[in-house]
Scaffold this active site. Structure first.
Site, PDB file in Angstrom:
ATOM      1  N   ASP A  68      -5.223  -7.097  -5.880  1.00 24.21           N
ATOM      2  CA  ASP A  68      -4.788  -6.185  -4.816  1.00 24.21           C
ATOM      3  C   ASP A  68      -3.767  -5.200  -5.374  1.00 24.21           C
ATOM      4  O   ASP A  68      -3.552  -5.123  -6.583  1.00 24.21           O
ATOM      5  CB  ASP A  68      -4.265  -6.965  -3.586  1.00 24.21           C
ATOM      6  CG  ASP A  68      -2.987  -7.749  -3.847  1.00 24.21           C
ATOM      7  OD1 ASP A  68      -2.278  -7.460  -4.836  1.00 24.21           O
ATOM      8  OD2 ASP A  68      -2.696  -8.670  -3.050  1.00 24.21           O
TER       9      ASP A  68
ATOM     10  N   HIS B  23       0.805  -1.219   0.000  1.00 24.99           N
ATOM     11  CA  HIS B  23       0.000   0.000   0.000  1.00 24.99           C
ATOM     12  C   HIS B  23       0.844   1.278   0.000  1.00 24.99           C
ATOM     13  O   HIS B  23       0.576   2.178  -0.809  1.00 24.99           O
ATOM     14  CB  HIS B  23      -1.000  -0.023   1.159  1.00 24.99           C
ATOM     15  CG  HIS B  23      -2.073  -1.063   0.964  1.00 24.99           C
ATOM     16  ND1 HIS B  23      -3.167  -1.168   1.781  1.00 24.99           N
ATOM     17  CD2 HIS B  23      -2.212  -2.033   0.019  1.00 24.99           C
ATOM     18  CE1 HIS B  23      -3.924  -2.174   1.353  1.00 24.99           C
ATOM     19  NE2 HIS B  23      -3.361  -2.707   0.300  1.00 24.99           N
TER      20      HIS B  23
HETATM   21  C1  LHQ Z   1       7.858 -17.390  -9.586  1.00 24.71           C
HETATM   22  C2  LHQ Z   1       6.737 -16.551  -9.653  1.00 24.71           C
HETATM   23  C3  LHQ Z   1       6.217 -16.028  -8.448  1.00 24.71           C
HETATM   24  C4  LHQ Z   1       7.875 -17.182  -7.299  1.00 24.71           C
HETATM   25  C5  LHQ Z   1       7.251 -17.144 -11.648  1.00 24.71           C
HETATM   26  N1  LHQ Z   1       6.808 -16.365  -7.301  1.00 24.71           N
HETATM   27  N2  LHQ Z   1       8.417 -17.710  -8.401  1.00 24.71           N
HETATM   28  C6  LHQ Z   1      -0.061  -9.976  -2.445  1.00 24.71           C
HETATM   29  C7  LHQ Z   1       0.048 -10.102  -1.046  1.00 24.71           C
HETATM   30  C8  LHQ Z   1      -0.021 -11.302  -0.386  1.00 24.71           C
HETATM   31  C9  LHQ Z   1      -0.143 -12.486  -0.830  1.00 24.71           C
HETATM   32  C10 LHQ Z   1      -0.254 -12.929  -2.128  1.00 24.71           C
HETATM   33  O1  LHQ Z   1      -0.327 -12.145  -3.233  1.00 24.71           O
HETATM   34  C11 LHQ Z   1      -0.242 -10.846  -3.403  1.00 24.71           C
HETATM   35  C12 LHQ Z   1      -0.342 -10.371  -4.782  1.00 24.71           C
HETATM   36  C13 LHQ Z   1       0.024 -11.248  -5.913  1.00 24.71           C
HETATM   37  O2  LHQ Z   1       0.818 -10.839  -6.720  1.00 24.71           O
HETATM   38  S1  LHQ Z   1      -0.738 -12.756  -6.081  1.00 24.71           S
HETATM   39  C14 LHQ Z   1      -0.204 -13.304  -7.656  1.00 24.71           C
HETATM   40  C15 LHQ Z   1       1.187 -13.854  -7.638  1.00 24.71           C
HETATM   41  N3  LHQ Z   1       1.651 -14.176  -8.953  1.00 24.71           N
HETATM   42  C16 LHQ Z   1       1.226 -15.237  -9.638  1.00 24.71           C
HETATM   43  O3  LHQ Z   1       0.388 -16.005  -9.231  1.00 24.71           O
HETATM   44  C17 LHQ Z   1       1.912 -15.504 -10.968  1.00 24.71           C
HETATM   45  C18 LHQ Z   1       2.704 -16.787 -10.886  1.00 24.71           C
HETATM   46  N4  LHQ Z   1       3.462 -16.973 -12.103  1.00 24.71           N
HETATM   47  C19 LHQ Z   1       2.942 -17.425 -13.250  1.00 24.71           C
HETATM   48  O4  LHQ Z   1       1.753 -17.673 -13.363  1.00 24.71           O
HETATM   49  C20 LHQ Z   1       3.870 -17.630 -14.394  1.00 24.71           C
HETATM   50  O5  LHQ Z   1       5.168 -17.755 -13.908  1.00 24.71           O
HETATM   51  C21 LHQ Z   1       3.822 -16.486 -15.425  1.00 24.71           C
HETATM   52  C22 LHQ Z   1       2.465 -16.512 -16.145  1.00 24.71           C
HETATM   53  C23 LHQ Z   1       4.031 -15.138 -14.768  1.00 24.71           C
HETATM   54  C24 LHQ Z   1       4.937 -16.693 -16.469  1.00 24.71           C
HETATM   55  O6  LHQ Z   1       4.858 -18.007 -16.996  1.00 24.71           O
HETATM   56  P1  LHQ Z   1       6.103 -18.620 -17.804  1.00 24.71           P
HETATM   57  O7  LHQ Z   1       6.567 -17.639 -18.798  1.00 24.71           O
HETATM   58  O8  LHQ Z   1       5.666 -19.955 -18.273  1.00 24.71           O
HETATM   59  O9  LHQ Z   1       7.308 -18.762 -16.730  1.00 24.71           O
HETATM   60  P2  LHQ Z   1       7.434 -19.851 -15.545  1.00 24.71           P
HETATM   61  O10 LHQ Z   1       6.143 -20.106 -14.911  1.00 24.71           O
HETATM   62  O11 LHQ Z   1       8.205 -21.032 -16.061  1.00 24.71           O
HETATM   63  O12 LHQ Z   1       8.334 -19.027 -14.492  1.00 24.71           O
HETATM   64  C25 LHQ Z   1       9.767 -18.941 -14.607  1.00 24.71           C
HETATM   65  C26 LHQ Z   1      10.335 -19.168 -13.228  1.00 24.71           C
HETATM   66  O13 LHQ Z   1       9.886 -18.086 -12.370  1.00 24.71           O
HETATM   67  C27 LHQ Z   1       9.832 -20.457 -12.588  1.00 24.71           C
HETATM   68  O14 LHQ Z   1      10.847 -20.952 -11.776  1.00 24.71           O
HETATM   69  P3  LHQ Z   1      11.696 -22.267 -12.246  1.00 24.71           P
HETATM   70  O15 LHQ Z   1      12.615 -22.529 -11.098  1.00 24.71           O
HETATM   71  O16 LHQ Z   1      10.695 -23.356 -12.500  1.00 24.71           O
HETATM   72  O17 LHQ Z   1      12.399 -21.843 -13.485  1.00 24.71           O
HETATM   73  C28 LHQ Z   1       8.691 -19.974 -11.684  1.00 24.71           C
HETATM   74  O18 LHQ Z   1       8.453 -20.814 -10.583  1.00 24.71           O
HETATM   75  C29 LHQ Z   1       9.233 -18.639 -11.223  1.00 24.71           C
HETATM   76  N5  LHQ Z   1       8.139 -17.741 -10.841  1.00 24.71           N
HETATM   77  N6  LHQ Z   1       6.371 -16.415 -10.949  1.00 24.71           N
HETATM   78  N7  LHQ Z   1       5.154 -15.182  -8.443  1.00 24.71           N
END
Ligand code: LHQ
Length: 259
Positions: free
Chosen positions: A141, A86
């Site tokens: 958020d 925030h």
């Molecule tokens: C990650 C992340 C990530 C850690 C990719 N964290 N490692 C606020 C306050 C309190 C609580 C909770 O939330 C919030 C607000 C929020 O922001 S909630 C939403 C959080 N974000 C997400 O849910 C997005 C998660 N990520 C994804 O869906 C995908 O990674 C996206 C669509 C962004 C990209 O997909 P790709 O291009 O296929 O990449 P990838 O998934 O293979 O990611 C690359 C690496 O980055 C991978 O790690 P690795 O070791 O397997 O290479 C992911 O684990 C890591 N990563 N986002 N948020």
């Protein structure tokens, strides 16, 4: 100021804040959030900084909250939002200097919130956007529920928030989520050209324009007219205004000093 997960540089009155956790697509840890909050403060205080660019290193802009570190540290979500997100979003939105999100890749969850809290968005071809919150059972958020409907309209904002759909750069442009889309190779050139143009503008007027437009977006016509009058009275008293009028009649370009 030494940052751990962020790079802060200033050149030609433009500060660039680069999120620097490329291996996670710049997921937001406590450390990165603290760095980002400090960096925005530093840009706010630095009189030599007239424009702020927010971007990410590597192939991602920002993937939102780091889900790994948040899980490890307990789950005081309210405390986390109050402590980090925030103040950061308020500080970005209230900063009296133009902010540009230079979107080099995917922007998801709170990473998309950061992008929409900036004044202007320039995206590279290949950039993608998702209100990813719902995909993990959460709700938008960090200002997304405020900025998103104002940018793309209520119905599209709801669709993005309720589905978590990923939109590509073309849809983002069509929906007016971003101001411009450029080839990846031109992203920096186009963004810095705009930043330098803004940095050569009248800093006091630009700060007021930002406040005025934000006010107008959520007030009625009468209130907005009054607010415009207040700001115009202030702008008309600046040296920058007087000098620019003189420069106009002398057929010279104005030089704005921020006074
Ligand atoms: C990650 C992340 C990530 C850690 C990719 N964290 N490692 C606020 C306050 C309190 C609580 C909770 O939330 C919030 C607000 C929020 O922001 S909630 C939403 C959080 N974000 C997400 O849910 C997005 C998660 N990520 C994804 O869906 C995908 O990674 C996206 C669509 C962004 C990209 O997909 P790709 O291009 O296929 O990449 P990838 O998934 O293979 O990611 C690359 C690496 O980055 C991978 O790690 P690795 O070791 O397997 O290479 C992911 O684990 C890591 N990563 N986002 N948020």
């Amino acid at each position: 100021m030494a940052y751990q997960s962020l790079q802060y540089t200033v050149e030609e009155q433009v500060a660039t804040l680069t999120l620097n956790r490329p291996e996670t697509l710049n997921a937001l840890t406590d450390e990165l959030l603290a760095d980002l909050g400090e960096a925005v403060k530093q840009a706010e205080r630095d009189r030599d900084v007239r424009v702020v660019i927010l971007t990410g290193r590597g192939r991602g802009f920002c993937s939102g909250q780091d889900l790994k570190s948040f899980g490890e540290g307990g789950r005081d979500i309210a405390g986390h939002l109050d402590r980090y997100y925030h103040p950061l979003i308020r500080r970005l939105a209230n900063l009296e200097k133009p902010t540009i999100a230079m979107i080099n890749g995917v922007a998801a969850g709170a990473g998309m919130s950061l992008a929409v809290a900036c004044d202007i968005r320039i995206a590279a071809e290949g950039a993608r956007f998702s209100q990813a919150f719902v995909r993990i059972g959460l709700v938008p958020d960090s200002g997304s529920s405020y900025f998103l409907p104002r940018l793309i309209g209520y119905s599209r904002a709801l669709e993005m928030a309720m589905t978590g759909m990923m939109i590509d750069h073309q849809t983002a442009l069509e929906w007016r989520l971003v101001n411009r889309v450029v080839p990846q190779a031109n992203l920096e050139r186009v963004t810095y050209e705009l930043a330098r143009e803004l940095a050569s503008g009248p800093p006091l007027a630009l700060g007021m324009i930002k406040r005025q437009m934000a006010y107008g977006a959520s007030h009625n016509l009468n209130d907005s007219l009054e607010r415009e009058k207040d700001f115009q009275v202030q702008a008309a008293q600046t040296e920058d205004h007087r000098n620019a009028v003189e420069a106009f009649f002398a057929k010279k370009p104005p030089a704005f000093e921020g006074r």
